[in-house]
Design a protein around this motif. Structure first.
Motif, PDB file in Angstrom:
ATOM      1  N   TYR A 218       0.830  -1.206   0.000  1.00  0.00           N
ATOM      2  CA  TYR A 218       0.000   0.000   0.000  1.00  0.00           C
ATOM      3  C   TYR A 218       0.861   1.251   0.000  1.00  0.00           C
ATOM      4  O   TYR A 218       1.802   1.387   0.800  1.00  0.00           O
ATOM      5  N   GLY A 219       0.533   2.142  -0.922  1.00  0.00           N
ATOM      6  CA  GLY A 219       1.174   3.448  -0.987  1.00  0.00           C
ATOM      7  C   GLY A 219       0.276   4.502  -0.373  1.00  0.00           C
ATOM      8  O   GLY A 219      -0.147   4.387   0.774  1.00  0.00           O
ATOM      9  N   SER A 220      -0.033   5.532  -1.145  1.00  0.00           N
ATOM     10  CA  SER A 220      -0.881   6.619  -0.667  1.00  0.00           C
ATOM     11  C   SER A 220      -2.351   6.227  -0.821  1.00  0.00           C
ATOM     12  O   SER A 220      -2.813   5.934  -1.931  1.00  0.00           O
ATOM     13  N   ILE A 221      -3.088   6.231   0.298  1.00  0.00           N
ATOM     14  CA  ILE A 221      -4.508   5.859   0.295  1.00  0.00           C
ATOM     15  C   ILE A 221      -5.324   7.106   0.618  1.00  0.00           C
ATOM     16  O   ILE A 221      -5.232   7.650   1.723  1.00  0.00           O
ATOM     17  N   ALA A 222      -6.111   7.564  -0.349  1.00  0.00           N
ATOM     18  CA  ALA A 222      -6.913   8.780  -0.149  1.00  0.00           C
ATOM     19  C   ALA A 222      -8.122   8.483   0.731  1.00  0.00           C
ATOM     20  O   ALA A 222      -8.624   7.361   0.763  1.00  0.00           O
ATOM     21  N   PRO A 223      -8.596   9.482   1.450  1.00  0.00           N
ATOM     22  CA  PRO A 223      -9.795   9.280   2.280  1.00  0.00           C
ATOM     23  C   PRO A 223     -11.051   9.171   1.423  1.00  0.00           C
ATOM     24  O   PRO A 223     -11.127   9.721   0.322  1.00  0.00           O
ATOM     25  N   THR A 224     -12.027   8.457   1.932  1.00  0.00           N
ATOM     26  CA  THR A 224     -13.337   8.335   1.292  1.00  0.00           C
ATOM     27  C   THR A 224     -14.321   7.812   2.318  1.00  0.00           C
ATOM     28  O   THR A 224     -13.928   7.207   3.324  1.00  0.00           O
ATOM     29  N   SER A 225     -15.593   8.047   2.043  1.00  0.00           N
ATOM     30  CA  SER A 225     -16.636   7.491   2.908  1.00  0.00           C
ATOM     31  C   SER A 225     -17.092   6.118   2.433  1.00  0.00           C
ATOM     32  O   SER A 225     -17.923   5.476   3.070  1.00  0.00           O
ATOM     33  N   ARG A 226     -16.519   5.664   1.317  1.00  0.00           N
ATOM     34  CA  ARG A 226     -16.906   4.362   0.769  1.00  0.00           C
ATOM     35  C   ARG A 226     -16.266   3.228   1.567  1.00  0.00           C
ATOM     36  O   ARG A 226     -15.126   3.344   2.021  1.00  0.00           O
ATOM     37  N   PRO A 227     -16.957   2.108   1.708  1.00  0.00           N
ATOM     38  CA  PRO A 227     -16.342   0.946   2.372  1.00  0.00           C
ATOM     39  C   PRO A 227     -15.306   0.295   1.478  1.00  0.00           C
ATOM     40  O   PRO A 227     -15.418   0.318   0.250  1.00  0.00           O
ATOM     41  N   VAL A 228     -14.284  -0.302   2.070  1.00  0.00           N
ATOM     42  CA  VAL A 228     -13.213  -0.975   1.340  1.00  0.00           C
ATOM     43  C   VAL A 228     -12.996  -2.349   1.970  1.00  0.00           C
ATOM     44  O   VAL A 228     -12.913  -2.473   3.196  1.00  0.00           O
ATOM     45  N   GLN A 229     -12.876  -3.383   1.128  1.00  0.00           N
ATOM     46  CA  GLN A 229     -12.551  -4.723   1.602  1.00  0.00           C
ATOM     47  C   GLN A 229     -11.178  -5.111   1.060  1.00  0.00           C
ATOM     48  O   GLN A 229     -10.909  -4.976  -0.130  1.00  0.00           O
ATOM     49  N   ALA A 230     -10.325  -5.580   1.972  1.00  0.00           N
ATOM     50  CA  ALA A 230      -8.994  -6.025   1.573  1.00  0.00           C
ATOM     51  C   ALA A 230      -8.714  -7.381   2.201  1.00  0.00           C
ATOM     52  O   ALA A 230      -9.023  -7.597   3.380  1.00  0.00           O
ATOM     53  N   GLY A 231      -8.128  -8.303   1.421  1.00  0.00           N
ATOM     54  CA  GLY A 231      -7.817  -9.633   1.907  1.00  0.00           C
ATOM     55  C   GLY A 231      -8.022 -10.656   0.810  1.00  0.00           C
ATOM     56  O   GLY A 231      -7.849 -10.356  -0.376  1.00  0.00           O
TER      57      GLY A 231
ATOM     58  N   SER B  64     -13.666 -21.453   2.946  1.00  0.00           N
ATOM     59  CA  SER B  64     -12.950 -22.300   3.901  1.00  0.00           C
ATOM     60  C   SER B  64     -11.609 -21.672   4.272  1.00  0.00           C
ATOM     61  O   SER B  64     -11.046 -21.969   5.327  1.00  0.00           O
ATOM     62  N   HIS B  65     -11.094 -20.827   3.388  1.00  0.00           N
ATOM     63  CA  HIS B  65      -9.897 -20.043   3.676  1.00  0.00           C
ATOM     64  C   HIS B  65     -10.224 -18.587   3.344  1.00  0.00           C
ATOM     65  O   HIS B  65     -10.670 -18.270   2.243  1.00  0.00           O
ATOM     66  N   HIS B  66      -9.977 -17.716   4.289  1.00  0.00           N
ATOM     67  CA  HIS B  66     -10.247 -16.296   4.039  1.00  0.00           C
ATOM     68  C   HIS B  66      -9.467 -15.466   5.045  1.00  0.00           C
ATOM     69  O   HIS B  66      -9.077 -15.942   6.124  1.00  0.00           O
ATOM     70  N   PHE B  67      -9.232 -14.233   4.702  1.00  0.00           N
ATOM     71  CA  PHE B  67      -8.609 -13.289   5.620  1.00  0.00           C
ATOM     72  C   PHE B  67      -9.027 -11.882   5.229  1.00  0.00           C
ATOM     73  O   PHE B  67      -9.051 -11.532   4.045  1.00  0.00           O
ATOM     74  N   SER B  68      -9.352 -11.105   6.233  1.00  0.00           N
ATOM     75  CA  SER B  68      -9.733  -9.710   6.034  1.00  0.00           C
ATOM     76  C   SER B  68      -8.711  -8.837   6.759  1.00  0.00           C
ATOM     77  O   SER B  68      -8.527  -8.972   7.979  1.00  0.00           O
ATOM     78  N   ILE B  69      -8.020  -7.979   6.037  1.00  0.00           N
ATOM     79  CA  ILE B  69      -7.026  -7.111   6.672  1.00  0.00           C
ATOM     80  C   ILE B  69      -7.738  -6.184   7.655  1.00  0.00           C
ATOM     81  O   ILE B  69      -8.790  -5.615   7.327  1.00  0.00           O
ATOM     82  N   PRO B  70      -7.202  -6.054   8.864  1.00  0.00           N
ATOM     83  CA  PRO B  70      -7.844  -5.187   9.867  1.00  0.00           C
ATOM     84  C   PRO B  70      -8.103  -3.785   9.323  1.00  0.00           C
ATOM     85  O   PRO B  70      -7.263  -3.208   8.637  1.00  0.00           O
ATOM     86  N   GLY B  71      -9.275  -3.275   9.621  1.00  0.00           N
ATOM     87  CA  GLY B  71      -9.692  -1.973   9.124  1.00  0.00           C
ATOM     88  C   GLY B  71     -10.636  -2.058   7.952  1.00  0.00           C
ATOM     89  O   GLY B  71     -11.278  -1.060   7.590  1.00  0.00           O
ATOM     90  N   SER B  72     -10.722  -3.256   7.324  1.00  0.00           N
ATOM     91  CA  SER B  72     -11.629  -3.417   6.192  1.00  0.00           C
ATOM     92  C   SER B  72     -13.059  -3.087   6.591  1.00  0.00           C
ATOM     93  O   SER B  72     -13.505  -3.395   7.701  1.00  0.00           O
ATOM     94  N   MET B  73     -13.751  -2.450   5.685  1.00  0.00           N
ATOM     95  CA  MET B  73     -15.162  -2.083   5.833  1.00  0.00           C
ATOM     96  C   MET B  73     -15.384  -1.085   6.976  1.00  0.00           C
ATOM     97  O   MET B  73     -16.489  -0.937   7.491  1.00  0.00           O
ATOM     98  N   THR B  74     -14.322  -0.374   7.375  1.00  0.00           N
ATOM     99  CA  THR B  74     -14.436   0.691   8.380  1.00  0.00           C
ATOM    100  C   THR B  74     -13.677   1.904   7.872  1.00  0.00           C
ATOM    101  O   THR B  74     -12.942   1.844   6.882  1.00  0.00           O
TER     102      THR B  74
END
Length: 600
Positions: A178-191, A198-208
């Motif tokens: 991750y480089g420069s991440i601009a602010p937004t009110s939109r939700p973001v999912q990463a992972g 059966s296998h999944h991971f959500s990077i902390p902060g996703s959807m917040t």
């Protein structure tokens, strides 16, 4: 350079004679590779992989680069509304930054494959640094970069991130940079997420709101100690990289955001959150009887440099609990004293405790201060006058006093009884008839205080013919905690030994008056190290007095009782001693005009 972990500084790598710039944790991407078509919600053409990539048991030879920040293997995907992982959506997906992006006007989405060269070596070195037991030697690397691509309809929101796939034929890895991440009110999912989740991971902060902006959790944190980089092993049999999300464990509220400070995760106050009483951490104190509750703002405390888990009351075993973003401490007298002390300062009695913690500069606490001490107390004023309107109950008068914020409260109750065992109170709401010379039993009780530490004392009780405690015509019943020797009918049954004080006297009426009003001064006494009872034997009558100030005023009444036939005999008061005489009826209005609390 080979053998070094890429850290968030500017690096210059040379490949094919061309100097290529890498930003922070991102691998080189500018001016190399293929540019994906400019198409809102579009995708790249099918990309044939130079090496088979194993994703949790599925071997893929093709991939699609979707403009809204994700990769799919089976087909292009135009979804612009992110779904939280695990989604159980029937599709394998790798999502470095799934959000509604628009590359039609600004920004580039590029991809490139490496099977040799310095980038391949750099990736190998990095994986070996993160997973030293694997002896990984990459034979292929796929890099896709979204460079300064804005959110749709939001100018000035250029955002840069990257996803990397690599394998050596045995182990497979996904890296998200991750480089420069601009602010937004939109939700973001990463992972990432497999078809059956059966296998999944959500990077902390996703959807917040912790996903974006200058405080983006994605950019500032890592699972491999390289801020802005997240690495996952995804080959067959792997469960992915184990990462305990500290933010999920903290449960930050909607007005807080999760973040890290000096190596410790905690909840910061949201930038738009009002910080009331910042110097006292927005403290709130509630007192009731011999218990107290104090709460402070978790985010204000963390911003000041103290982690909530390191604080405790005087008893170090009494830690606080987190409730709706506040650190809450409490004590009571039921096996949870927590080092609380009870004392009197001459004007108040106080339950005191302190929230404190010692700073360990090598451990959990993150402040450079040596200690934090937050003293709080529940204060009961030594003197107050309580009041209540007459119409509560003619038989049982109750005073409820709401004391100022941070102080304690208690209740005084005066009840007349018919019997010496104090079992039968006058229970009718109609006019009460009492016979002249009949014994009236009275109990004054303090409720809402600790029975083991405080007692109720009747300092004085007297009667007047009118509803005025200072009327010049009066008849003393109790003086200095002892019966008036001029009235042989008064008996102090219990005084200063518990929260209930009791006395009795024979009913009378004032000459030329049809009513009497009863007044009592009441004190509270701390039992510990104090003698709260008076010696009323002849020559020893207690005469203790206190110079104290009054607060509030008012009255509390019982009654009425109506006088029937008036008798006169020239005395100040009249009692009929003849058992066969027709009994007169009097009005009894018992007033608790003022109440003092007295602690020796």
């Amino acid at each position: 350079m080979a053998g070094q972990i890429i850290i968030p500084v500017l690096l210059l790598l040379a490949t094919g004679g061309v100097t290529i710039q890498a930003q922070g944790p991102l691998y080189p991407f500018q001016n190399v590779g293929t540019t994906s078509p400019r198409d809102d919600d579009g995708s790249s053409p099918r990309i044939t992989l130079q090496e088979s990539f194993n994703f949790f048991g599925q071997n893929y030879s093709q991939i699609f680069l979707n403009n809204n920040g994700d990769l799919t293997f089976d087909a292009p995907w135009s979804s612009y509304i992110p779904e939280q992982f695990p989604r159980h959506g029937g599709r394998d997906i790798i999502a470095p930054f799934w959000v509604d992006l628009d590359n039609t006007l600004n920004g580039d989405i590029r991809y490139i494959q490496h099977s040799s060269g310095p980038v391949l070596q750099q990736v190998s070195d990095d994986i070996n640094a993160y997973f030293p037991a694997l002896s990984f030697h990459a034979n292929w690397v796929f890099i896709a970069t979204w460079h300064e691509v804005p959110y749709i309809g939001e100018s000035g929101t250029e955002t840069t991130f990257q996803v990397v796939l690599t394998t050596d034929g045995q182990f497979s890895f996904v890296l998200m940079n991750y480089g420069s991440i601009a602010p937004t009110s939109r939700p973001v999912q990463a992972g990432y997420d497999t078809a059956d989740s059966s296998h999944h991971f959500s990077i902390p902060g996703s959807m917040t709101n912790n996903a974006v902006g200058s405080n983006s959790f994605f950019s500032l944190h890592s699972n491999v100690n390289v801020p802005g980089r997240w690495v996952f092993r995804v080959d067959q049999g792997s469960t992915g990289y184990t990462f305990n999300d500290p933010c999920e464990e903290l449960h930050c509220t909607e007005y807080e955001r999760c973040g890290e400070r000096d190596g410790v995760y905690g909840c910061f106050c949201d930038e738009d959150h009002h910080r009331p009483n910042n110097e006292s951490y927005d403290s709130n104190i509630t007192c009731s009887s011999s218990s107290g509750i104090m709460s402070i703002s978790r985010c204000q405390l963390f911003e000041a440099g103290f982690h909530s888990s390191a604080l405790h009351l005087q008893d170090e075993s009494c830690n606080g609990t987190i409730q709706d973003g506040r650190l809450v401490f409490h004590f009571d007298n039921d096996n949870h004293l927590c080092g609380t002390t009870l004392r009197s300062n001459g004007t108040h009695f106080l339950y005191e405790n302190t929230i404190h913690g010692d700073v360990d500069t090598h451990g959990v606490l993150i402040s450079r201060q040596r200690t934090i001490n937050l003293r709080f107390c529940c204060v009961y004023p030594l003197e107050q006058a309580l009041s209540m309107s007459v119409g509560i109950s003619p038989m049982e008068s109750i005073v409820d006093k709401k004391l100022p914020f941070g102080t304690g409260s208690y209740r005084l109750k005066m009840t007349p009884y018919e019997d010496e065992d104090f079992l039968t109170s006058f229970s009718t709401n109609a006019i009460i008839g009492l016979e002249i010379n009949k014994v009236l039993f009275v109990e004054v009780k303090t409720e809402g205080v600790d029975e083991d530490q405080l007692s109720t004392i009747l300092e004085s009780c007297w009667a007047t013919p009118v509803n005025d405690a200072d009327h010049p015509v009066r008849w003393d019943l109790i003086d200095s905690q002892c019966p008036n020797p001029a009235d042989g009918t008064v008996e102090v049954i219990k005084n200063g030994v518990s929260t209930a004080a009791r006395f009795s006297f024979k009913m009378f009426t004032f000459t030329n008056h049809t009513e009497i009003y009863l007044h009592c001064n009441v004190h509270l006494c701390l039992l510990e190290n104090n003698n709260c009872t008076a010696d009323c034997s002849p020559g020893h009558q207690n005469r203790r007095r206190r110079d104290v100030s009054y607060h509030d005023s008012g009255s509390l009444s019982l009654g009425p009782l109506v006088l029937g036939e008036q008798q006169t005999n020239g005395e100040l008061i009249y009692r009929n001693g003849a058992s066969d005489h027709l009994t007169s009826i009097v009005t009894l209005i018992v007033s608790l005009l003022m109440t003092r609390i007295w602690a020796n």
